[in-house]
Write an enzyme that holds these catalytic residues in place. Structure first.
Site, PDB file in Angstrom:
ATOM      1  N   HIS A  31       1.449   8.766  -4.717  1.00 19.85           N
ATOM      2  CA  HIS A  31       1.836   7.498  -5.341  1.00 19.85           C
ATOM      3  C   HIS A  31       1.907   7.756  -6.853  1.00 19.85           C
ATOM      4  CE1 HIS A  31       1.154   3.324  -6.723  1.00 19.85           C
ATOM      5  NE2 HIS A  31       1.524   2.931  -5.527  1.00 19.85           N
ATOM      6  N   ASP A  67      -7.216  10.372  -3.558  1.00 19.73           N
ATOM      7  CA  ASP A  67      -6.751   8.981  -3.578  1.00 19.73           C
ATOM      8  C   ASP A  67      -6.868   8.442  -2.152  1.00 19.73           C
ATOM      9  OD1 ASP A  67      -5.405   6.601  -3.534  1.00 19.73           O
ATOM     10  OD2 ASP A  67      -3.531   7.382  -4.371  1.00 19.73           O
ATOM     11  N   GLN A 106      -5.229   4.424   0.969  1.00 18.36           N
ATOM     12  CA  GLN A 106      -4.693   4.093   2.291  1.00 18.36           C
ATOM     13  C   GLN A 106      -5.585   4.591   3.414  1.00 18.36           C
ATOM     14  OE1 GLN A 106      -2.157   2.132   2.783  1.00 18.36           O
ATOM     15  NE2 GLN A 106      -1.034   2.165   0.850  1.00 18.36           N
ATOM     16  N   LYS A 133      -6.293  -3.699  -0.671  1.00 17.49           N
ATOM     17  CA  LYS A 133      -5.721  -3.145   0.553  1.00 17.49           C
ATOM     18  C   LYS A 133      -6.744  -3.118   1.687  1.00 17.49           C
ATOM     19  CE  LYS A 133      -2.689  -0.006  -1.985  1.00 17.49           C
ATOM     20  NZ  LYS A 133      -1.349  -0.580  -2.027  1.00 17.49           N
ATOM     21  N   CYS A 136       6.756   3.374  -4.913  1.00 21.84           N
ATOM     22  CA  CYS A 136       6.045   4.063  -6.011  1.00 21.84           C
ATOM     23  C   CYS A 136       5.823   5.539  -5.699  1.00 21.84           C
ATOM     24  CB  CYS A 136       4.714   3.398  -6.328  1.00 21.84           C
ATOM     25  SG  CYS A 136       4.895   1.723  -6.931  1.00 21.84           S
TER      26      CYS A 136
HETATM   27  C1  LIG Z   1      -1.744   5.836  -1.889  1.00 19.82           C
HETATM   28  C2  LIG Z   1      -1.858   4.797  -2.956  1.00 19.82           C
HETATM   29  N1  LIG Z   1      -2.468   5.094  -4.102  1.00 19.82           N
HETATM   30  C3  LIG Z   1      -2.611   4.192  -5.078  1.00 19.82           C
HETATM   31  C4  LIG Z   1      -2.120   2.920  -4.959  1.00 19.82           C
HETATM   32  C5  LIG Z   1      -2.267   1.999  -6.113  1.00 19.82           C
HETATM   33  O1  LIG Z   1      -3.057   0.911  -5.853  1.00 19.82           O
HETATM   34  P1  LIG Z   1      -3.243  -0.159  -7.018  1.00 19.82           P
HETATM   35  O2  LIG Z   1      -1.863  -0.626  -7.352  1.00 19.82           O
HETATM   36  O3  LIG Z   1      -4.074  -1.223  -6.411  1.00 19.82           O
HETATM   37  O4  LIG Z   1      -3.877   0.528  -8.162  1.00 19.82           O
HETATM   38  C6  LIG Z   1      -1.467   2.570  -3.777  1.00 19.82           C
HETATM   39  C7  LIG Z   1      -0.930   1.218  -3.559  1.00 19.82           C
HETATM   40  O5  LIG Z   1       0.047   0.738  -4.043  1.00 19.82           O
HETATM   41  C8  LIG Z   1      -1.328   3.522  -2.757  1.00 19.82           C
HETATM   42  O6  LIG Z   1      -0.691   3.242  -1.623  1.00 19.82           O
END
Ligand SMILES: Cc1ncc(COP(=O)(O)O)c(C=O)c1O
Lengths: 414, 152
Positions: free
Chosen positions: A126, A204, A207, A230, A370
């Site tokens: 992401h 990270d 998910q 999430k 993203c």
């Molecule tokens: C794998 C992953 N990392 C990071 C994020 C970022 O999350 P946030 O926008 O809550 O910081 C997301 C979600 O959009 C994600 O799916």
């Protein structure tokens, strides 16, 4: 199996938004939990009750109400720490997962990377686990290298091994479950490879933590990040879970109130962990809500949550497999993947798909999710993504199949 | 929010299925790429201007949804043969239409008027604007060369 099965209809009954109709008047079929989850009553009630009955600023009040607010806030931290097996002092609240990555990139990267050093990320990250590293690399003279995605959406670990053997790699930052491909990466192996090469690691888990049993220790990472919204919790709160001994040696990321021990004209000293990394008034009600979300998930049992996900993902893959000419990205085997399933159709652009299935109340996401480097690697500008969670049923998955068929009919094919 | 038929009008679908002026030019005066940061869609607009600053050829290429693709096709038909100033005026009228303003009575946007309903789908406005913003960029980038020194 003796383990209790997840009763998704009971969960559904706890989530008030799922009872509202969609804009088209049809029942809401929410298949976008990879973007954000819906919230069950215990989470909404906990936050509401906090504001109604216990609101005060934390950590600075002498009066009993402030002590109670602090206690609820810290209980949220204790719940989250228990959930992922981290120590409370190594469980830092940030605004979201993105800010938690930035925290590590700035607090650690900015001071420990030097010219020529390498930060390794992957093609399936992401943007939140790419851009902070690019910025800090730009400030330090370090480089960011990408591990490619091969075959049905898995990482080419031979490239990682090669980079670790030949380059001065100082950090390996990798996603646990891809938000596009659904791939479950072998993070324990990856973090071990990093450690053996003298590099730090960040996982990270945005998910994975909401969907399957995950502990900081099992990932083997120095730092693990995830995001409250999430996992049935509120927006505005994310988590950095890390080894306190490592965090303790780092300088702060943001400065201000809450994070200091003393402030003098000539300089300041820092509060103890985790407060050193929590400048300003923290997300108090959000921590209370996240604590309630974690207890709700514990009540369901994370093994049951995962089993339900595998069941629905199996069905989703079968439904998409039955859609003529659909390309489905990521691993075929539901046991090797999480809930996000991305697909494309040759005759319908993702935007049009998402718009047309919305007519039937089906919420799916269209776009680059993203993850633009991954989109380029896949050779597509965008995909359509469906993702399930604890409140989804087989009927929801089937509704997507039916909506795709009528989308095609509407656009003049078939 | 409008009904889906407001968005996917037959005119739009017909341009989507059979886009006009799709492709690239071999000798464009200017070629511009625009991408939609929301979804990653990309469009390239190639423009050939004559000595008077009139658009004599325009081609569009790239990947996009039915809205951005049909918008490009309809735009290409409308602006062909217009001068830079005329085209710039059309761009502005189209932009305003995407924000809910009806085109003035003396301006005809041609088939593009079928896109008026997009204004009620905020997430899709950027799609419809994509080719028009590419054209705007293209005309601006050649703008300075054709102006007299006092023109700006
Ligand atoms: C794998 C992953 N990392 C990071 C994020 C970022 O999350 P946030 O926008 O809550 O910081 C997301 C979600 O959009 C994600 O799916």
């Amino acid at each position: 199996m003796t383990e209790a099965r997840l009763d998704s209809l009971a969960v559904r009954a706890d989530v008030p938004i799922l009872a509202r109709p969609s804009a088209s008047g049809r029942p809401l079929v929410y298949l976008d939990s990879a973007a954000t989850s819906q919230k069950p009553m215990p989470v909404l009630d906990a936050m509401d009750d906090y504001y109604r009955a216990a609101n005060a600023n934390v950590h600075r009040g002498v009066y009993a109400l402030a002590a109670e607010a602090t206690e609820r806030f810290e209980q949220g931290r204790a719940d989250v720490a228990r959930f992922v097996g981290s120590r409370p002092e190594g469980t830092v609240f940030a605004k979201n997962a993105t800010e938690a990555v930035n925290l590590v990139a700035y607090a650690w990267g900015l001071r420990h990377l030097t010219a020529g050093d390498v930060v390794v990320v992957t093609e399936m990250e992401h943007h939140s686990n790419i851009v902070p590293w690019q910025i800090v690399a730009g400030l330090t003279g370090a480089r960011v290298e990408f591990v490619p995605v091969v075959d049905d959406g898995v990482l080419d670990l031979a490239v990682l091994r090669d980079l670790l053997a030949t380059e001065p790699v100082k950090m390996v930052a990798v996603v646990h479950v891809s938000n596009v491909l659904g791939t479950i990466n072998p993070v324990a192996d990856i973090t071990r490879m990093a450690r053996d090469a003298g590099a730090r690691s960040l996982v990270d888990a945005s998910q994975s933590v909401p969907h399957m049993p995950v502990s900081l220790a099992a990932t083997g990472a120095d730092a693990m990040v995830f995001t409250g919204h999430k996992m049935l919790g509120p927006t505005g709160i994310g988590v950095l879970a890390a080894d306190p001994a490592w965090l303790d040696g780092l300088e702060p990321f943001l400065g201000g109130g809450e994070m200091i021990s003393d402030v003098r004209r000539e300089g300041s000293t820092w509060a103890d962990l985790p407060h050193k990394f929590e400048a300003g008034t923290p997300p108090i009600a959000e921590a209370v809500g996240l604590g309630a979300a974690v207890r709700y998930l514990e009540g369901l049992g994370m093994d049951a949550v995962r089993a339900h996900e595998v069941e629905l993902t199996t069905r989703l893959l079968a439904v998409l497999g039955g859609v003529e000419d659909a390309t489905v990205y990521g691993p075929r085997d539901p046991a090797r993947r999480g809930s996000p399933v991305s697909f494309s159709l040759p005759d319908l652009h993702p935007h049009d798909i998402a718009q047309l299935v919305d007519r039937e109340g089906v919420c799916v996401r269209a776009g680059h999710h993203c993850a633009k480097p991954l989109m380029r690697a896949l050779g597509v500008p965008a995909t359509t993504r469906a993702s399930t969670y604890v409140y989804n049923t087989a009927d929801d998955v089937d509704a997507l199949g039916a909506a795709l068929a009528s989308a095609r009919a509407f656009m003049g094919r078939v | 929010m409008g009904g889906i038929e407001d968005l996917y009008q037959e005119m739009i679908l017909s341009h989507y299925r059979a886009p006009r002026n799709r492709g690239t030019l071999t000798n464009p005066t200017v070629s511009v790429t625009q991408n939609n940061p929301m979804c990653g869609d990309e469009i390239q607009v190639d423009v050939l201007l004559d000595d008077d600053g009139r658009i004599v050829e325009l081609a569009h290429s790239g990947q996009g949804c039915s809205i951005s693709q049909s918008a490009a096709s309809m735009m290409s038909e409308k602006v062909m043969g217009t001068t830079r100033d005329e085209a710039q005026h059309l761009i502005e009228v189209f932009r305003r239409m995407m924000h809910g303003d009806d085109p003035p009575a003396d301006v005809d946007l041609g088939d593009s008027e079928a896109l008026a309903g997009v204004a009620r789908f905020p997430a899709r406005v950027k799609c419809a604007l994509l080719p028009w913003m590419a054209l705007k960029d293209a005309l601006q980038s050649v703008g300075t060369t054709k102006e007299t020194p006092h023109g700006q």
